[in-house]
Structures are given as C-alpha cells and as structure tokens.
Design a protein around this motif. Structure first.
Motif, PDB file in Angstrom:
ATOM      1  N   LEU A 169      63.185  45.379  -8.859  1.00  0.00           N
ATOM      2  CA  LEU A 169      62.842  46.201  -7.694  1.00  0.00           C
ATOM      3  C   LEU A 169      63.927  46.114  -6.621  1.00  0.00           C
ATOM      4  O   LEU A 169      64.187  47.093  -5.914  1.00  0.00           O
ATOM      5  N   CYS A 317      53.549  49.030  -7.264  1.00  0.00           N
ATOM      6  CA  CYS A 317      53.999  49.795  -8.431  1.00  0.00           C
ATOM      7  C   CYS A 317      52.914  50.756  -8.903  1.00  0.00           C
ATOM      8  O   CYS A 317      53.211  51.897  -9.281  1.00  0.00           O
ATOM      9  N   ARG A 320      52.904  53.851  -6.988  1.00  0.00           N
ATOM     10  CA  ARG A 320      54.166  54.598  -7.100  1.00  0.00           C
ATOM     11  C   ARG A 320      55.054  54.437  -5.877  1.00  0.00           C
ATOM     12  O   ARG A 320      55.654  55.380  -5.379  1.00  0.00           O
ATOM     13  N   GLY A 321      55.132  53.174  -5.409  1.00  0.00           N
ATOM     14  CA  GLY A 321      56.086  52.843  -4.357  1.00  0.00           C
ATOM     15  C   GLY A 321      55.561  52.901  -2.951  1.00  0.00           C
ATOM     16  O   GLY A 321      56.312  52.655  -2.007  1.00  0.00           O
ATOM     17  N   GLU A 331      59.712  57.034  -5.957  1.00  0.00           N
ATOM     18  CA  GLU A 331      59.039  57.371  -7.210  1.00  0.00           C
ATOM     19  C   GLU A 331      60.057  57.511  -8.339  1.00  0.00           C
ATOM     20  O   GLU A 331      59.774  57.159  -9.493  1.00  0.00           O
ATOM     21  N   TRP A 333      62.773  55.874  -8.893  1.00  0.00           N
ATOM     22  CA  TRP A 333      63.120  54.579  -9.477  1.00  0.00           C
ATOM     23  C   TRP A 333      61.967  54.029 -10.311  1.00  0.00           C
ATOM     24  O   TRP A 333      62.171  53.575 -11.443  1.00  0.00           O
ATOM     25  N   LEU A 334      60.753  54.054  -9.774  1.00  0.00           N
ATOM     26  CA  LEU A 334      59.617  53.486 -10.491  1.00  0.00           C
ATOM     27  C   LEU A 334      59.323  54.257 -11.769  1.00  0.00           C
ATOM     28  O   LEU A 334      58.870  53.677 -12.762  1.00  0.00           O
ATOM     29  N   CYS A 338      59.283  51.709 -14.902  1.00  0.00           N
ATOM     30  CA  CYS A 338      57.987  51.442 -15.546  1.00  0.00           C
ATOM     31  C   CYS A 338      57.762  52.276 -16.794  1.00  0.00           C
ATOM     32  O   CYS A 338      56.631  52.330 -17.300  1.00  0.00           O
TER      33      CYS A 338
END
Length: 693
Positions: A169, A317, A320-321, A331, A333-334, A338
């Motif tokens: 993260l 997470c 969604r951030g 979002e 990046w996640l 994930c």
C-alpha cells in the motif's frame, strides 16, 4: 514473515550438496577439489554469463549453512554471523487502543449468531489451529471478537508476512503521488553508492512491478539475510534465477527492497511515511516495525500491530480506498493490487498473487497472510473482514484456518441483505462461546478459585486468599544445574529470526515468597530471569533478553505423567509472538529432568519438510547424495532436539552416564562422526554429484 525464511533455511541445510563441501575446512577437506570441479561445471553450463552473481549466492549459502551447522549440530551458543542489535526494547501496555468499529449483534448485519458460534467451535476443534485472537467484521461493524487467555486483542502482535500488504500500500500511495512507476527498473531508485560496482543485465531488468508480484527471480532471500549486513547491495549483487516476470518465486527480500525504495524516494523510513499518509488518517498509533542491520524497516516482516488497527486497513481495502469518508488510496491502485497478477504453484493452496496480496483462485476473496496463522481475510461479496493472530502448526496460506473462513463466509455463503430477527438466546450463547474460546484446548487448566465466602474466612484468619498447591513446598529452595547446552527460554524460531542467542540454560531454581511461587532461569553471562507462576490466572510479566523486550504471561500446574512421575508444567506465552514455551520440570529424585518444548515447533518442521520439493529429479539426486554420504537421520534428530531440548541435571548423573548430560554435539566431538562407515556399494562422490547434475 512468511515461510520463506524457514523453508529456505531448511532447504539450504538439508538439500544443497554444494554446501556440504565447506562447513569448515577440517570437516570435509577431501571434498574441496570436487566442489571446485562441480562449481565449474555448473557455472560453465548454466550460468556462464553470471559467474560473479553465482559465486556470491554460493558464498551466502555457505555462510548460512555454517550458521545452522554450528547451532543445530555443534551446539554453539551464539552462531550468528552478523552483529546483534536489539530491536524492540520496550512493550506497549495494551491499554491505550480504543475500539474504533461499532459492536453490534450479528443479526443486525444479516448474520446468524448460531453460525458464528459454530464457526468458533470449528476453529477450536481443528488440531492444526492454535488461536490467539480473532475479530470478525461485517459491513464495517464488529459482530464477533474473542481472545484466548492470556492473549489480548489490545496487545500489538507480530504479523510476520501479513505486513507485506501494508508495504505494498505504501508503494500504491507513492504511485498515486506520481513518485513511483511500477514499470521502471528497481535499481534506478537507488544511488550508486548503495549498489554493487557491477549490475547484471537480468538484475537491471527487475522492475518495481516484479518486486510487487514476487516475480523478480532474485536469489538473495530471507535465509541469506541472516548472514549479511547490507541487504540492498546483496540483493542487487545476487543471481537472477529466471527472466523477471516469467515465474512466481516468493521472496521476502522483494518486499524489503520496496521498503528501502520508499526511504530513498521520500527521504524518511517506511513507518514515518505511513504515519502521515496512512496510519495517521486511520488513527493507528501503537506500532513497531523491526529494522535491518542498516536501520531500514524490513518491510516484508517484523510489524507489531493490534487487531483493531489491522482491521482498519482491511476495511480500507474493502471500501476501495475510502475510510471514514476520506479517500486515502486510489481505486486504480487497489484494483491492481487486489486482483490476479500472477499464477502461483499448486502448493500455494487456493490463492494466486496480486501486488503483495494473495488473491483467491475463485476471485471471491483476498488475503494479507503471515506464517503461523497471521491473517486478514477479506471477502467483498459478503462484506467480511476477518483478522486472526495465532500460533498455528502450519506455515502456508492453505491451512485449516483459512479453509474454515471460506467454509462459513466465503464464496458459497450468501448473507441476508436485511437484518435478521433478534435472537437473544443465540446471541448469549455466542457471547459465552467468545468468553470461553479455546478453553477446551488449554494445556494447563487453572485451579478453581475459592468462593467469596471462603476468601472472607481466609482473610479473617490471616491466610492467603489463593493458597498455593501443596507440592510448591517440595520445590521450594530446590535448584538444578545443567551441563553445557544452547537451549533457552526464547523459542528457537525466534532466536534464529531475531539473531538473539543465549549462553544456554545453566540452571533453574524455585522459591516461595509471601505465598507467591517463583522460578528463576539462569542463562549465564548475567542473564537471570525470575518469573512468578500463576496457578489460578496467568501472571503477566516482561522479559528483557539481551536488550530485546518480550511481553509474557506465565501459567503453571502440577501433573503426573503416564509413568507416575510428578511434574510441574509451566506455560510461558510470548504475548506479542506466535510462540510459547511449554516447560515440564520432573522433580522426583529418581529421574529429575527439564523439558523445553516450543509451540509451534516440531509439528511445523514436519509440515515444512513435506512441502520441500524432494520429488524433483535434481532434488532426488541431492537427497541420494546426503543419504549416502552423511548421517541424515542424525542431522534431523539434532534439528528436532533444538525445538524440544531435554536437560538432565548434573547432580543426577554418574560418571558413566556422562553421555546423557547433553543432547547436543559436544564441542570436543569429531564432526567426521557424521559420516557413515565406508561402503563399497555406495556410489562414489563423483557419481553422486553426476546424478545430481
């Protein structure tokens, strides 16, 4: 950290023939020439373009083998190859972490209290699961929480590799800021002085994305880190086993390099950067992250954090951030972190890999995973976040615990979108199950406390409110002295991982002081540890071992074994760690002895050995070589004995029983005794190595 370090160490120790050439110059001198020939063949045929990197890797493996040989076989007290520096010199009191998430009845979130009670029972029945604490969140509220005495959810617990996801993260935050490009070669984020003089073409091809997805292929790993000071330089000096990005190879040093990258990009350490960008906004205060010998956070392991706080990161997470209405991570990046990025081998269980996050093969959940049962399991479909700390007899993310998570709340579970009708009886049974969680699995059952009326009478008569067991008087004033050994109060796993070794258990003594029963361990060199035994409740305390602080709790009880021998059982729990010492003191005059078992211990080794790739053609040759040229059973016995040392007092032995005074290889013994007698039917060394090749 994950199983990588322990698996790597055992693989190096048991299944690498190159290393048996050089444990020390006087042990196997006749193999030196053969070692040189084999090294030349390997490098010419497979690594002709990577000779310096291969040589560096072999040297590191040799040093790792020397360390393990000295500790497990020769019985040296301090086999370390790098200077020891204490890491955590203090402990949190566990009282300053408020509950952030609301506590609600499960039915309010469409979950049955009866299902949760059955969930807890299944965890307790699983013999491979040894829970410390668990928190179950549904849709942002805690619906179930339980701690197993003496553990406490409010005490920061070591996460091992679960913290890799947090380091990932941190890279995501830098990515959102435009300060990190995942496709950029990793070495470009490091100054010339931090790097070796020469970089191979393959190491230059390793990108940030390869580090995130565990596809760098770099050989320098956790086991080699135990014998090196400069991990950054060693990483970039190492050989690369395959084309970066082409295969999955779990290696905690990938995550360490990400931590070092954060320091280089931001000018501050990983912890300090996250305090302003993640920990602060989440209200996370009480954390500690272990550092490498050069003062850089390890990144891939070594984080201590409470469950309430790691649950916040899991909830971040899941949402969604966004946390408490504020966006902290994008979002974009996640969505990458994930989701599936690389397929993993079948022995990785039911999970593939994203960016420092395990992704279920059915794509219904994802996981922050650390060895021995440190997990944050997230199921977006049902809005669950489950955080667990444990001391399981399992390394990998395919263990019983996660199977139970999936069974109850995974892909096949369908949560009712509306609240369920209130069920007060079921809720009371659930809360009762939480309060008695794992009580049937307690190694020592506490004594029943005297009633209130009995305590009042005792107070009037001037007697102790909680009397000690009568056998305490038999041990009062007794002391034992032991011959040379390298056992210790600190579990073996912890000593190796933290480079924190002792001078061995020299003695143990017992004394009653004002109705309190104390036992004292003497580990030599001024290391004296005095602890009170709790017969009714665990007694909390702290140990300072070579400057490193450990929060512990002690429970004790008397028992009789199957042969009728009386013994004192002492359960020494390291409250911040997955580990505990289970001590047995046999004090009958005919057979006094001390047994120091660690949990998790031998069971983990058994499982780990089953996971090593001994069926591969190359490994079969290695194993054949070891079985014919070394006493493998003896070596395995020495390893197992370090996890369950048995010490016999010197005073209980006669001269002709001296061989029993130590279960370690005496310093004066000839290490060549490990070699079996010559056998004409055995293959020659040249033939054994050719089979390996």
């Amino acid at each position: 950290m994950h199983a990588g370090k322990s698996a790597g160490i055992l693989y190096v120790f048991l299944f690498n023939p190159l290393l048996f050439s050089l444990p020390s110059s006087h042990i196997f001198p006749r193999r030196l020439l053969l070692y040189g020939r084999l090294f030349t063949k390997c490098t010419m045929r497979r690594h002709i373009l990577h000779l310096p990197e291969v040589a560096m890797d072999i040297l590191q493996q040799k040093k790792t083998f020397d360390l393990l040989y000295d500790f497990f076989v020769r019985g040296k007290n301090d086999p370390s190859r790098i200077p020891y520096v204490p890491g955590k010199s203090w402990c949190y009191d566990g009282k300053g972490v408020p509950n952030f998430f609301p506590r609600v009845a499960p039915e309010d979130k469409g979950v049955s209290s009866e299902e949760l009670a059955a969930f807890l029972r299944d965890l307790e029945r699983s013999t491979r699961v040894n829970m410390h604490a668990i928190t179950v969140l549904c849709d942002g509220a805690v619906i179930c929480e339980a701690s197993v005495p003496p553990y406490n959810r409010a005490i920061p617990h070591l996460t091992h590799s679960m913290c890799k996801s947090i380091t990932g993260l941190a890279i995501g935050l830098l990515y959102d800021e435009g300060r990190v490009d995942t496709e950029r070669p990793a070495y470009q984020y490091f100054a010339g002085a931090q790097l070796p003089g020469r970089l191979s073409a393959r190491i230059k091809a390793v990108t940030v994305r390869h580090l995130l997805t565990m596809t760098s292929g770099v050989s320098f790993n956790e086991a080699a880190a135990a014998v090196e000071v400069n991990w950054v330089r060693a990483f970039f000096s190492s050989d690369v086993k395959f084309t970066p990005g082409s295969n999955f190879a779990y290696n905690s040093l990938n995550t360490y390099i990400l931590s070092a990258l954060v320091r280089n990009v931001t000018g501050v350490g990983l912890t300090e950067y996250l305090r302003s960008r993640l920990f602060g906004p989440l209200g996370i205060r009480d954390i500690f992250w272990e550092k490498c010998p050069l003062g850089i956070e390890k990144g891939g392991w070594g984080l201590y954090i409470v469950q309430e706080d790691i649950a916040k990161i899991g909830q971040l997470c899941l949402d969604r951030g966004v946390f408490a209405g504020r966006r902290l991570v994008s979002e974009k990046w996640l969505d990458q972190a994930c989701s599936f990025q690389i397929a993993t081998p079948e022995d990785s269980g039911d999970f593939d890999y994203g960016y420092q996050i395990w992704v279920a093969r059915n794509r219904e959940s994802y996981l922050f995973n650390g060895m021995l049962g440190q997990n944050t399991w997230i199921c977006p479909r049902n809005r669950f976040v489950i955080v667990a700390n444990a001391g399981n007899s399992e390394f990998f993310q395919k263990g019983s615990m996660l199977a139970i998570f999936e069974k109850y709340f995974g892909a096949s579970y369908r949560r009712t979108p509306a609240p369920l009708p209130s069920n007060r009886k079921a809720l009371r049974r659930l809360r009762s199950a939480e309060s008695r969680f794992f009580s049937t699995r307690a190694w020592i059952q506490p004594l029943h406390k005297p009633s209130l009326f009995s305590r009042m009478l005792r107070r009037l008569r001037g007697r102790p409110l909680y009397p000690l067991p009568p056998l305490c008087r038999k041990l009062n004033g007794l002391s034992y002295r032991f011959p040379h050994n390298n056992a210790g109060l600190l579990p073996t796993f912890v000593r190796i991982m933290q480079n924190n070794y002792s001078a061995g258990v020299r003695g143990i003594s017992f004394r009653i002081e004002e109705n309190h029963f104390f036992f004292t361990f003497d580990e030599g060199e001024g290391a004296i540890y005095k602890l009170e035994a709790g017969f009714y409740d665990p007694i909390p305390d702290r140990l300072m071992i070579r400057g490193e602080s450990y929060r512990v709790a002690v429970r004790a009880g008397f028992a009789v074994d199957e042969d009728g021998h009386r013994l004192l059982k002492i359960d020494l729990s390291f409250l911040e760690l997955p580990h505990a010492r289970r001590i047995k003191v046999f004090f009958d005059e005919e057979c006094p002895r001390l047994l120091l078992r660690e949990v998790p211990g031998r069971e983990v080794l058994d499982g780990l050995l089953r996971t090593l790739p001994i069926s591969a053609p190359r490994t079969r040759g290695i194993l054949h070589f070891i079985q014919n040229r070394l006493n493998l059973d003896y070596i395995l016995l020495k390893i197992y004995e370090k996890f369950e040392p048995r010490l016999v007092p010197q005073s209980a032995l006669t001269d002709d029983e001296g061989a029993q005074t130590s279960f370690l290889l005496p310093e004066e013994a000839d290490p060549d005794a490990l070699l079996p007698a010559s056998d004409s039917e055995n293959p020659t060394e040249e033939e054994a190595f050719l089979e390996i090749r």
